[in-house]
Scaffold this motif. Structure first.
Motif, mmCIF file in Angstrom:
data_model
loop_
_atom_site.group_PDB
_atom_site.id
_atom_site.type_symbol
_atom_site.label_atom_id
_atom_site.label_comp_id
_atom_site.label_asym_id
_atom_site.label_seq_id
_atom_site.Cartn_x
_atom_site.Cartn_y
_atom_site.Cartn_z
ATOM 1 N N TYR A 42 0.854 -1.185 0.000
ATOM 2 C CA TYR A 42 0.000 0.000 0.000
ATOM 3 C C TYR A 42 0.891 1.237 0.000
ATOM 4 C CZ TYR A 42 1.143 -0.052 4.974
ATOM 5 O OH TYR A 42 1.824 -0.072 6.170
ATOM 6 N N GLN A 43 0.346 2.348 -0.425
ATOM 7 C CA GLN A 43 1.105 3.582 -0.528
ATOM 8 C C GLN A 43 0.961 4.405 0.752
ATOM 9 O OE1 GLN A 43 1.154 5.065 -4.872
ATOM 10 N NE2 GLN A 43 -0.979 4.493 -4.571
ATOM 11 N N SER A 44 2.062 5.065 1.129
ATOM 12 C CA SER A 44 2.043 5.888 2.330
ATOM 13 C C SER A 44 3.116 6.963 2.211
ATOM 14 C CB SER A 44 2.289 5.037 3.579
ATOM 15 O OG SER A 44 2.371 5.828 4.737
ATOM 16 N N ASN A 70 6.401 6.797 0.108
ATOM 17 C CA ASN A 70 6.466 5.413 -0.367
ATOM 18 C C ASN A 70 5.272 5.108 -1.280
ATOM 19 O OD1 ASN A 70 8.842 4.676 1.063
ATOM 20 N ND2 ASN A 70 7.641 4.475 2.932
ATOM 21 N N THR A 71 5.371 5.605 -2.497
ATOM 22 C CA THR A 71 4.316 5.384 -3.481
ATOM 23 C C THR A 71 4.700 4.213 -4.386
ATOM 24 O OG1 THR A 71 5.292 6.889 -5.102
ATOM 25 C CG2 THR A 71 3.773 7.849 -3.464
ATOM 26 N N PHE A 72 3.710 3.643 -5.066
ATOM 27 C CA PHE A 72 3.993 2.575 -6.022
ATOM 28 C C PHE A 72 4.955 3.068 -7.101
ATOM 29 C CE2 PHE A 72 -0.406 0.694 -4.964
ATOM 30 C CZ PHE A 72 0.139 -0.159 -4.016
ATOM 31 N N ASP A 73 4.739 4.291 -7.545
ATOM 32 C CA ASP A 73 5.584 4.820 -8.610
ATOM 33 C C ASP A 73 7.034 4.940 -8.154
ATOM 34 O OD1 ASP A 73 5.895 6.186 -11.287
ATOM 35 O OD2 ASP A 73 6.578 7.784 -9.962
ATOM 36 N N TYR A 123 -0.831 -1.051 -8.324
ATOM 37 C CA TYR A 123 0.234 -1.954 -7.888
ATOM 38 C C TYR A 123 0.752 -2.760 -9.077
ATOM 39 C CZ TYR A 123 2.351 -6.057 -5.620
ATOM 40 O OH TYR A 123 3.203 -7.065 -5.249
ATOM 41 N N SER A 144 2.635 -0.610 -11.620
ATOM 42 C CA SER A 144 3.966 -0.211 -11.161
ATOM 43 C C SER A 144 4.946 -1.376 -11.229
ATOM 44 C CB SER A 144 3.895 0.348 -9.735
ATOM 45 O OG SER A 144 3.594 -0.665 -8.786
#
Length: 317
Positions: A83-85, A88-91, A129, A132
């Motif tokens: 998960y993104q936070s 810390n993104t998927f990209d 997800y 990416s």
């Protein structure tokens, strides 16, 4: 491989710690790269004194990545998020960072690079997800054409995030949610088999530039996996179907938590089977015999039984 140096990104994670163990057992010196080197000190006893070195590096920082791979003979990238936070993104983590690692490896003259992706990586997926993951693979191929890409299905073993999560839920919930009815299929692969595949990819010249999809010897529906888990922990819990639309509404709220148990993007992933594609190169092509799920589950799920690991064999309500 004796005496060579391997840099492992994501070394303290579920798969990473198993790969570090196998590398150390073969006499490889390991730079164990992770976000918190202090918490990763548990990796050091996997090798001789000084053989495993936990080190911190931000995979989004090209300079830090270059320092981590300097002098390495081999590089393995395992970094991924569910998960993104914040940053810390998927990209950033799964699309861009793999290319940064691959370029640094190429510039450093690294002999072999293994990039661990996932079955379902697809540039056209509705899941961010999965998109990416596909972008990360493309970036690795562009920077280091001889890299080996491994795509595992869900990975099981002690400390996994699948069976342990649902077993913990079964301890406190009167039922378990079956998102979408549970007909979607998985091909769970044992974490030690993934580690063996990574080692084989580093050792086999014919693995260079190839992609392997890693799955166990059998496929199961989501429902069947939960039923197997319940048998092992000796608990009876009804499996209640939750339609995708309702699960998405719930996930929209759960996403607001610091560590969301479910996201809308994960719901999208559950709409597709997660199995080895027909004609794909597999564990067998790397000389690894896949381990049956039923052999391994009892070795760690028994801790979730009513009364504890050493409770009697009677099934409990």
């Amino acid at each position: 491989m004796q005496g060579q140096l391997a840099t492992v990104f994501g070394a303290s994670g579920f798969i990473g710690r198993n790969i570090v163990r196998e590398l150390a057992a073969r006499g490889v010196r390991v730079n164990a790269v992770c976000r918190d080197a202090e918490q990763a000190k548990f990796l050091k006893p996997m090798g001789a004194v000084g053989q495993v070195t936990p080190m911190r590096a931000d995979v989004t920082d090209p300079a830090a990545v270059a320092r981590a791979v300097a002098g390495a003979d081999m590089v393995i990238n395992l970094v991924g998020i569910l998960y993104q936070s914040g940053r810390n993104t998927f990209d950033a983590v799964q699309a861009t960072a793999p290319g940064t690692i691959a370029k640094a490896a190429a510039d450093a003259g690294v002999r072999a690079l293994v990039h661990v992706s996932a079955i379902g990586a697809d540039a056209d997926s509705r899941s961010a997800y999965a998109r990416s993951k596909a972008a990360g693979e493309a970036a690795v191929r562009a920077a280091f054409p001889a890299a080996t890409v491994l795509r595992p299905s869900i990975v099981f073993g002690a400390n996994d995030s699948f069976f342990n999560r649902f077993a913990a839920m079964a301890q406190v919930m009167p039922f378990l949610p079956l998102i979408g009815g549970g007909a979607n299929k998985f091909q769970p692969v044992y974490v030690d088999d993934v580690a063996d595949a990574a080692i084989a990819a580093l050792q086999r010249p014919e693995a260079a530039g190839k992609t392997y999809e890693l799955g166990g010897p059998s496929t199961y529906t989501f429902r069947q996996l939960l039923e197997l888990m319940l048998v092992e922990i000796r608990r009876r819990r009804p499996l209640v179907t939750v339609p995708f639309w309702l699960a998405s509404l719930q996930a929209a709220v759960l996403e607001l938590l610091p560590v969301p148990p479910l996201t809308r993007d994960q719901i999208e992933l559950l709409k597709r089977d997660n199995v080895v594609a027909p004609g794909a190169s597999t564990l067998a092509d790397l000389g690894v015999d896949p381990t049956p799920l039923e052999i391994v589950l009892p070795t760690y799920l028994d801790a979730f039984r009513l009364g504890g690991r050493y409770a009697g064999g009677r099934a409990h309500a």
